[in-house]
Design a protein around this motif. Structure first.
Motif, mmCIF file in Angstrom:
data_model
loop_
_atom_site.group_PDB
_atom_site.id
_atom_site.type_symbol
_atom_site.label_atom_id
_atom_site.label_comp_id
_atom_site.label_asym_id
_atom_site.label_seq_id
_atom_site.Cartn_x
_atom_site.Cartn_y
_atom_site.Cartn_z
ATOM 1 N N ALA A 279 50.222 37.989 40.050
ATOM 2 C CA ALA A 279 49.302 39.048 40.492
ATOM 3 C C ALA A 279 47.888 38.500 40.666
ATOM 4 O O ALA A 279 47.105 39.037 41.440
ATOM 5 C CB ALA A 279 49.301 40.198 39.492
ATOM 6 N N ASP B 244 43.957 49.208 49.901
ATOM 7 C CA ASP B 244 43.853 47.882 49.286
ATOM 8 C C ASP B 244 45.278 47.403 49.000
ATOM 9 O O ASP B 244 45.923 47.874 48.060
ATOM 10 C CB ASP B 244 43.036 48.021 47.985
ATOM 11 C CG ASP B 244 42.994 46.726 47.188
ATOM 12 O OD1 ASP B 244 43.602 45.730 47.621
ATOM 13 O OD2 ASP B 244 42.364 46.727 46.106
ATOM 14 N N HIS C 188 46.448 34.885 49.456
ATOM 15 C CA HIS C 188 46.913 34.023 48.349
ATOM 16 C C HIS C 188 47.793 34.691 47.310
ATOM 17 O O HIS C 188 48.138 34.084 46.307
ATOM 18 C CB HIS C 188 45.699 33.408 47.645
ATOM 19 C CG HIS C 188 44.875 34.385 46.851
ATOM 20 N ND1 HIS C 188 45.033 34.543 45.495
ATOM 21 C CD2 HIS C 188 43.899 35.257 47.209
ATOM 22 C CE1 HIS C 188 44.174 35.455 45.060
ATOM 23 N NE2 HIS C 188 43.476 35.912 46.091
ATOM 24 N N LYS C 189 48.143 35.974 47.530
ATOM 25 C CA LYS C 189 49.027 36.605 46.524
ATOM 26 C C LYS C 189 50.418 36.706 47.120
ATOM 27 O O LYS C 189 51.072 35.696 47.359
ATOM 28 C CB LYS C 189 48.458 37.938 46.086
ATOM 29 C CG LYS C 189 47.070 37.783 45.442
ATOM 30 C CD LYS C 189 46.633 39.025 44.718
ATOM 31 C CE LYS C 189 45.160 39.043 44.452
ATOM 32 N NZ LYS C 189 44.813 39.202 43.057
ATOM 33 N N LEU D 258 37.306 44.725 51.749
ATOM 34 C CA LEU D 258 37.035 46.053 51.187
ATOM 35 C C LEU D 258 35.537 46.361 51.235
ATOM 36 O O LEU D 258 35.128 47.475 51.597
ATOM 37 C CB LEU D 258 37.574 46.130 49.755
ATOM 38 C CG LEU D 258 39.115 46.089 49.686
ATOM 39 C CD1 LEU D 258 39.600 45.709 48.288
ATOM 40 C CD2 LEU D 258 39.722 47.430 50.117
ATOM 41 N N PRO E 70 44.731 39.805 50.612
ATOM 42 C CA PRO E 70 44.415 38.377 50.517
ATOM 43 C C PRO E 70 45.594 37.568 51.037
ATOM 44 O O PRO E 70 46.736 38.040 51.014
ATOM 45 C CB PRO E 70 44.253 38.171 49.010
ATOM 46 C CG PRO E 70 45.155 39.193 48.383
ATOM 47 C CD PRO E 70 45.347 40.321 49.378
ATOM 48 N N ASN F 101 46.966 46.693 40.029
ATOM 49 C CA ASN F 101 47.083 45.308 39.562
ATOM 50 C C ASN F 101 47.180 45.242 38.048
ATOM 51 O O ASN F 101 47.318 44.173 37.492
ATOM 52 C CB ASN F 101 45.900 44.465 40.058
ATOM 53 C CG ASN F 101 44.608 44.849 39.367
ATOM 54 O OD1 ASN F 101 44.268 46.025 39.310
ATOM 55 N ND2 ASN F 101 43.890 43.887 38.845
ATOM 56 N N GLY G 286 38.631 37.053 51.881
ATOM 57 C CA GLY G 286 39.514 37.578 50.837
ATOM 58 C C GLY G 286 39.559 39.091 50.920
ATOM 59 O O GLY G 286 38.846 39.696 51.728
ATOM 60 N N SER G 287 40.404 39.719 50.066
ATOM 61 C CA SER G 287 40.427 41.185 50.154
ATOM 62 C C SER G 287 39.121 41.788 49.648
ATOM 63 O O SER G 287 38.698 42.844 50.129
ATOM 64 C CB SER G 287 41.615 41.825 49.447
ATOM 65 O OG SER G 287 42.059 41.066 48.413
ATOM 66 N N THR G 288 38.467 41.133 48.711
ATOM 67 C CA THR G 288 37.181 41.656 48.221
ATOM 68 C C THR G 288 36.210 41.823 49.389
ATOM 69 O O THR G 288 35.552 42.858 49.535
ATOM 70 C CB THR G 288 36.577 40.670 47.191
ATOM 71 O OG1 THR G 288 37.502 40.553 46.103
ATOM 72 C CG2 THR G 288 35.239 41.134 46.680
ATOM 73 N N ALA H 224 49.051 49.421 45.152
ATOM 74 C CA ALA H 224 49.743 49.234 43.867
ATOM 75 C C ALA H 224 48.724 48.734 42.855
ATOM 76 O O ALA H 224 47.883 47.893 43.183
ATOM 77 C CB ALA H 224 50.874 48.230 44.019
ATOM 78 N N ALA I 74 46.227 44.409 48.100
ATOM 79 C CA ALA I 74 46.206 43.104 47.416
ATOM 80 C C ALA I 74 47.484 42.863 46.623
ATOM 81 O O ALA I 74 47.958 41.734 46.536
ATOM 82 C CB ALA I 74 44.985 43.010 46.503
ATOM 83 N N GLN I 75 48.042 43.921 46.026
ATOM 84 C CA GLN I 75 49.227 43.718 45.186
ATOM 85 C C GLN I 75 50.525 44.092 45.894
ATOM 86 O O GLN I 75 51.596 44.027 45.272
ATOM 87 C CB GLN I 75 49.094 44.528 43.884
ATOM 88 C CG GLN I 75 47.980 44.035 42.976
ATOM 89 C CD GLN I 75 48.184 42.606 42.475
ATOM 90 O OE1 GLN I 75 49.303 42.098 42.448
ATOM 91 N NE2 GLN I 75 47.112 41.947 42.089
ATOM 92 N N THR J 273 44.218 51.967 46.291
ATOM 93 C CA THR J 273 45.031 50.762 46.124
ATOM 94 C C THR J 273 46.484 51.128 46.408
ATOM 95 O O THR J 273 46.914 52.239 46.085
ATOM 96 C CB THR J 273 44.865 50.174 44.706
ATOM 97 O OG1 THR J 273 45.527 48.924 44.675
ATOM 98 C CG2 THR J 273 45.427 51.070 43.617
ATOM 99 N N ALA K 192 36.959 45.207 43.068
ATOM 100 C CA ALA K 192 36.646 44.922 44.474
ATOM 101 C C ALA K 192 36.328 46.207 45.233
ATOM 102 O O ALA K 192 35.689 46.164 46.289
ATOM 103 C CB ALA K 192 37.815 44.200 45.145
ATOM 104 N N HIS L 248 40.629 48.407 41.758
ATOM 105 C CA HIS L 248 40.119 47.115 41.277
ATOM 106 C C HIS L 248 38.588 47.113 41.434
ATOM 107 O O HIS L 248 38.041 47.870 42.233
ATOM 108 C CB HIS L 248 40.750 46.035 42.176
ATOM 109 C CG HIS L 248 40.500 44.629 41.766
ATOM 110 N ND1 HIS L 248 39.376 43.932 42.155
ATOM 111 C CD2 HIS L 248 41.242 43.764 41.042
ATOM 112 C CE1 HIS L 248 39.442 42.700 41.684
ATOM 113 N NE2 HIS L 248 40.567 42.558 40.998
HETATM 114 N N1 PMP Z 1 42.374 44.498 44.782
HETATM 115 C C1 PMP Z 1 43.366 44.302 43.901
HETATM 116 C C2 PMP Z 1 44.284 45.446 43.558
HETATM 117 C C3 PMP Z 1 43.547 43.038 43.336
HETATM 118 O O1 PMP Z 1 44.526 42.843 42.451
HETATM 119 C C4 PMP Z 1 42.673 41.988 43.697
HETATM 120 C C5 PMP Z 1 42.826 40.592 43.106
HETATM 121 N N2 PMP Z 1 42.955 40.560 41.735
HETATM 122 C C6 PMP Z 1 41.661 42.252 44.625
HETATM 123 C C7 PMP Z 1 41.545 43.521 45.157
HETATM 124 C C8 PMP Z 1 40.700 41.185 45.065
HETATM 125 O O2 PMP Z 1 41.349 40.155 45.757
HETATM 126 P P1 PMP Z 1 40.603 38.779 46.074
HETATM 127 O O3 PMP Z 1 40.160 38.246 44.728
HETATM 128 O O4 PMP Z 1 41.645 37.945 46.680
HETATM 129 O O5 PMP Z 1 39.459 39.066 46.955
#
Ligand code: PMP
Length: 386
Positions: A10, A176, A201-202, A79, A199, A151, A74-76, A149, A178-179, A147, A102, A100
């Motif tokens: 995750a 979002d 990378h997940k 968003l 992202p 995290n 990245g997703s941050t 799901a 990300a998960q 979100t 983010a 999150h």
């Molecule tokens: N949203 C969620 C639900 C996440 O789990 C994460 C990463 N932990 C992020 C946003 C941010 O992703 P990133 O660090 O790749 O920008």
């Protein structure tokens, strides 16, 4: 080094999809050119690959056009680009406490600047209380961000239902993912999603430092660029070019990352995705069941405890022990890598009843084996009862 058992997918997936590292090396050693800034063959080849990767993402996630696929760091970033690009003082935005940081941190900045946040309530298992949420999603809202799901506990949100409500009421909808991106099917069209941030990378099994933001035209039009700069196009203009993706994609792209993500998407396309999804669900169910055996010994398993309602993220609270110490022992004595703490989602823990102590989080990936979960069970048993 002893046994190593990775249960922190995750945070970032590991290992990556076969071919990702090779594709990145290939870009760095064999291609090397920038896109949109050079008039020579290798620059055209790189531009072509970037377009192919945009097209793959567009097809996979149902964006209206490859131009509506924006590469981000990245997703941050994605968003932030949506929240800060759309919301102005006096606007109202809905969000859940399962978000999150983010999402929570840009929302807090915006709140300080005069944006009003409407909180959509969730149960102690992290599920959205849809009836109450439906009453709060009024047409005077500009945006809803959710979100897909959690995290922290993996609980999934009813994206389709919320998307429908938002579309009916003229509210822009940002998800979002990300998960969820990777295993969970996502299609912006039928899910009525206007912005989808993820992202590389997940779950997509690509490299760090790259994300994707997919937008409907309505969302793109509502967004002011968060960052502006060179695009290699319309250099005569002192404003950002009016067309996508350039309007929202300033600066040199992360080309090694995009080549790596392209290889990850190629790998996904070669798999039986329904079978992978099913396996992830069974792994999650197995993990929940194995951990739930210790509830009488002081282990609380959070969330819905139903693999059909969540992704492969399972959090536990060692009720009579220090969670940080337990995570430390999992790694030191058993080589099991988890994440401990609040996982950048403090309000989720307030909802789940694990604030401020946080949880120990186990998260699976496509390369997790069933026997790894049995190994986790043995380790947890020893920490609890040994
Ligand atoms: N949203 C969620 C639900 C996440 O789990 C994460 C990463 N932990 C992020 C946003 C941010 O992703 P990133 O660090 O790749 O920008």
């Amino acid at each position: 080094m002893g046994k190593s058992c990775y249960f922190d997918n995750a945070a970032t997936s590991f290992p990556k999809a076969p071919g990702v590292a090779e594709a990145m090396t290939n870009y760095l050693t064999q291609v090397g050119s920038n896109v949109g800034r050079g008039d020579y063959q290798s620059a055209y080849a790189a531009a072509e690959r970037v377009l192919e990767v945009r097209e793959k993402l567009c097809r996979r996630f149902g964006a209206p056009d490859p131009r509506n696929v924006i590469f981000t760091p990245g997703s941050t970033y994605g968003l932030n680009a949506v929240l800060k690009g759309v919301l102005r003082p006096g606007d109202k935005v809905a969000a859940s406490p399962m978000e999150h940081n983010a999402v929570l941190r840009p929302l807090t900045q915006l709140e300080q600047a005069g944006v009003e946040i409407v909180w959509l309530p969730c149960s102690h298992t992290g599920e959205l209380l849809l009836d109450q949420a439906a009453e709060l999603l009024t047409p005077d809202l500009k945006l809803c961000v959710l979100t897909h799901a959690s995290n922290v506990c993996g609980t999934r949100m009813p994206i389709e239902a919320v998307g429908r409500l938002c579309r009916e009421r003229g509210i822009l909808f940002c998800v979002d993912a990300a998960q969820s991106a990777g295993f969970v099917p996502l299609d912006m069209g039928p899910m009525e999603i206007d912005a989808l941030a993820m992202p590389a990378h997940k779950g997509l099994l690509g490299p760090q430092g790259l994300g994707v933001l997919l937008l409907t035209d309505a969302m793109a039009e509502a967004m002011e660029p968060l960052v502006s700069g060179g695009t290699g196009s319309r250099s005569d203009l002192l404003e950002m070019p009016p067309f996508l993706p350039d309007r929202l994609e300033p600066g040199t792209l992360n080309l090694p990352g995009i080549y790596g993500l392209g290889a990850a998407l190629d790998w996904w396309e070669g798999q039986d995705q329904a079978a992978l999804r099913h396996r992830e669900e069974r792994l999650t169910g197995h993990l929940i069941a194995r951990l739930a055996e210790y509830e009488e010994d002081g282990l609380r398993v959070l969330g819905t405890r139903d693999e059909k309602k969540q992704v492969g993220v399972v959090s536990v609270d060692f009720l009579e022990k220090d969670n940080a110490e337990c995570a430390y022992r999992l790694e030191r004595d058993f080589g099991i890598q988890t994440r401990c703490g609040l996982h950048c989602a403090p309000l989720a823990h307030k909802t789940l009843g694990t604030y401020p102590q946080g949880t120990v989080r186990f998260s699976v990936g496509p390369f997790t084996r069933f026997e790894d979960i049995d190994y986790v069970q043995g380790a947890v048993a020893e920490i609890l009862c040994g």
